[in-house]
Design a protein around this motif. Structure first.
Motif, short mmCIF file in Angstrom:
data_model
loop_
_atom_site.label_atom_id
_atom_site.label_comp_id
_atom_site.label_asym_id
_atom_site.label_seq_id
_atom_site.Cartn_x
_atom_site.Cartn_y
_atom_site.Cartn_z
N MET A 66 74.58 -8.55 3.01
CA MET A 66 73.74 -7.60 3.73
C MET A 66 72.71 -6.96 2.80
O MET A 66 71.56 -6.86 3.15
CB MET A 66 74.63 -6.54 4.39
CG MET A 66 73.88 -5.65 5.30
SD MET A 66 73.80 -6.41 6.92
CE MET A 66 73.27 -5.07 7.87
N ALA A 67 73.14 -6.55 1.62
CA ALA A 67 72.22 -5.91 0.68
C ALA A 67 71.11 -6.85 0.25
O ALA A 67 69.99 -6.43 0.01
CB ALA A 67 72.98 -5.39 -0.54
N GLY A 68 71.42 -8.15 0.18
CA GLY A 68 70.41 -9.13 -0.21
C GLY A 68 69.35 -9.32 0.85
O GLY A 68 68.27 -9.82 0.57
N GLN A 69 69.64 -8.94 2.08
CA GLN A 69 68.68 -9.09 3.17
C GLN A 69 67.71 -7.92 3.27
O GLN A 69 66.69 -8.01 3.94
CB GLN A 69 69.41 -9.26 4.49
CG GLN A 69 70.14 -10.59 4.60
CD GLN A 69 70.84 -10.72 5.94
OE1 GLN A 69 71.15 -9.73 6.58
NE2 GLN A 69 71.08 -11.95 6.34
N GLN A 70 68.02 -6.82 2.62
CA GLN A 70 67.18 -5.63 2.72
C GLN A 70 65.73 -5.89 2.29
O GLN A 70 64.82 -5.46 3.00
CB GLN A 70 67.78 -4.47 1.95
CG GLN A 70 68.99 -3.89 2.65
CD GLN A 70 69.63 -2.76 1.86
OE1 GLN A 70 69.36 -2.59 0.68
NE2 GLN A 70 70.49 -2.00 2.52
N PRO A 71 65.48 -6.57 1.17
CA PRO A 71 64.08 -6.84 0.82
C PRO A 71 63.37 -7.69 1.87
O PRO A 71 62.20 -7.46 2.17
CB PRO A 71 64.17 -7.59 -0.52
CG PRO A 71 65.48 -7.17 -1.09
CD PRO A 71 66.38 -6.98 0.09
N GLN A 72 64.08 -8.64 2.47
CA GLN A 72 63.48 -9.46 3.52
C GLN A 72 63.14 -8.62 4.74
O GLN A 72 62.08 -8.78 5.33
CB GLN A 72 64.44 -10.59 3.95
CG GLN A 72 64.41 -11.79 3.06
CD GLN A 72 65.32 -12.86 3.61
OE1 GLN A 72 66.47 -12.59 3.93
NE2 GLN A 72 64.79 -14.05 3.70
N VAL A 73 64.05 -7.75 5.12
CA VAL A 73 63.83 -6.89 6.28
C VAL A 73 62.64 -5.97 6.01
O VAL A 73 61.77 -5.79 6.87
CB VAL A 73 65.10 -6.07 6.62
CG1 VAL A 73 64.81 -5.02 7.66
CG2 VAL A 73 66.22 -7.02 7.08
N ALA A 74 62.58 -5.40 4.83
CA ALA A 74 61.47 -4.50 4.48
C ALA A 74 60.16 -5.26 4.48
O ALA A 74 59.14 -4.76 4.98
CB ALA A 74 61.72 -3.86 3.11
N ARG A 75 60.16 -6.47 3.93
CA ARG A 75 58.94 -7.28 3.91
C ARG A 75 58.49 -7.61 5.33
O ARG A 75 57.33 -7.52 5.66
CB ARG A 75 59.17 -8.54 3.08
CG ARG A 75 57.94 -9.37 2.88
CD ARG A 75 58.07 -10.53 1.90
NE ARG A 75 59.35 -11.23 1.91
CZ ARG A 75 60.31 -11.09 0.98
NH1 ARG A 75 60.14 -10.26 -0.03
NH2 ARG A 75 61.43 -11.77 1.06
N HIS A 76 59.46 -7.97 6.18
CA HIS A 76 59.13 -8.28 7.57
C HIS A 76 58.57 -7.04 8.28
O HIS A 76 57.58 -7.14 9.01
CB HIS A 76 60.37 -8.79 8.31
CG HIS A 76 60.12 -9.13 9.73
ND1 HIS A 76 59.36 -10.22 10.12
CD2 HIS A 76 60.49 -8.50 10.87
CE1 HIS A 76 59.29 -10.25 11.43
NE2 HIS A 76 59.97 -9.22 11.91
N ALA A 77 59.15 -5.89 8.05
CA ALA A 77 58.67 -4.65 8.66
C ALA A 77 57.24 -4.36 8.22
O ALA A 77 56.41 -3.95 9.04
CB ALA A 77 59.60 -3.49 8.30
N ARG A 78 56.95 -4.57 6.93
CA ARG A 78 55.57 -4.35 6.45
C ARG A 78 54.60 -5.31 7.11
O ARG A 78 53.49 -4.92 7.47
CB ARG A 78 55.52 -4.50 4.93
CG ARG A 78 56.05 -3.32 4.16
CD ARG A 78 55.71 -3.39 2.67
NE ARG A 78 56.21 -4.60 2.02
CZ ARG A 78 57.43 -4.74 1.51
NH1 ARG A 78 58.29 -3.75 1.59
NH2 ARG A 78 57.78 -5.86 0.92
N GLU A 79 55.00 -6.56 7.29
CA GLU A 79 54.13 -7.55 7.94
C GLU A 79 53.85 -7.17 9.39
O GLU A 79 52.72 -7.28 9.87
CB GLU A 79 54.75 -8.94 7.86
CG GLU A 79 54.67 -9.57 6.50
CD GLU A 79 53.24 -9.80 6.04
OE1 GLU A 79 52.43 -10.34 6.82
OE2 GLU A 79 52.92 -9.41 4.91
#
Length: 88
Positions: free
Chosen positions: A1-14
């Motif tokens: 789950m913690a490894g997905q946080q950067p992906q989620v944040a990047r997706h939210a920024r996009e």
């Protein structure tokens, strides 16, 4: 789950960037319509330039190129060298 946080944040920024781009594009279209109504050719060229930049940020390349070329052409017709330099 913690490894997905950067992906989620990047997706939210996009998503945020895309929504802002669409909102800006809508506002530029309104400004374009108003400038056309009053016949302000320099303002039309400026707005077309801004629209082209917004389209580029939205990765709508073909539309961006056409819009920026329209701005360039209008600047050439009106002799507006400042906006022409930015649109080029």
């Amino acid at each position: 789950m913690a490894g997905q946080q950067p992906q989620v944040a990047r997706h939210a920024r996009e998503v945020h960037r895309h929504l802002l781009g669409e909102k800006a594009l809508g506002l530029f279209r309104e400004a374009h319509d108003l400038a056309r109504e009053v016949g302000e050719q320099n303002h039309i060229a400026s707005v077309l330039n801004n629209m082209g930049e917004a389209l580029l940020r939205l990765e709508r390349i073909d539309e961006s190129v056409k819009t920026l070329r329209d701005a360039e052409t209008l600047c050439d017709e009106t002799g507006d060298k400042l906006i022409r330099a930015v649109a080029a």
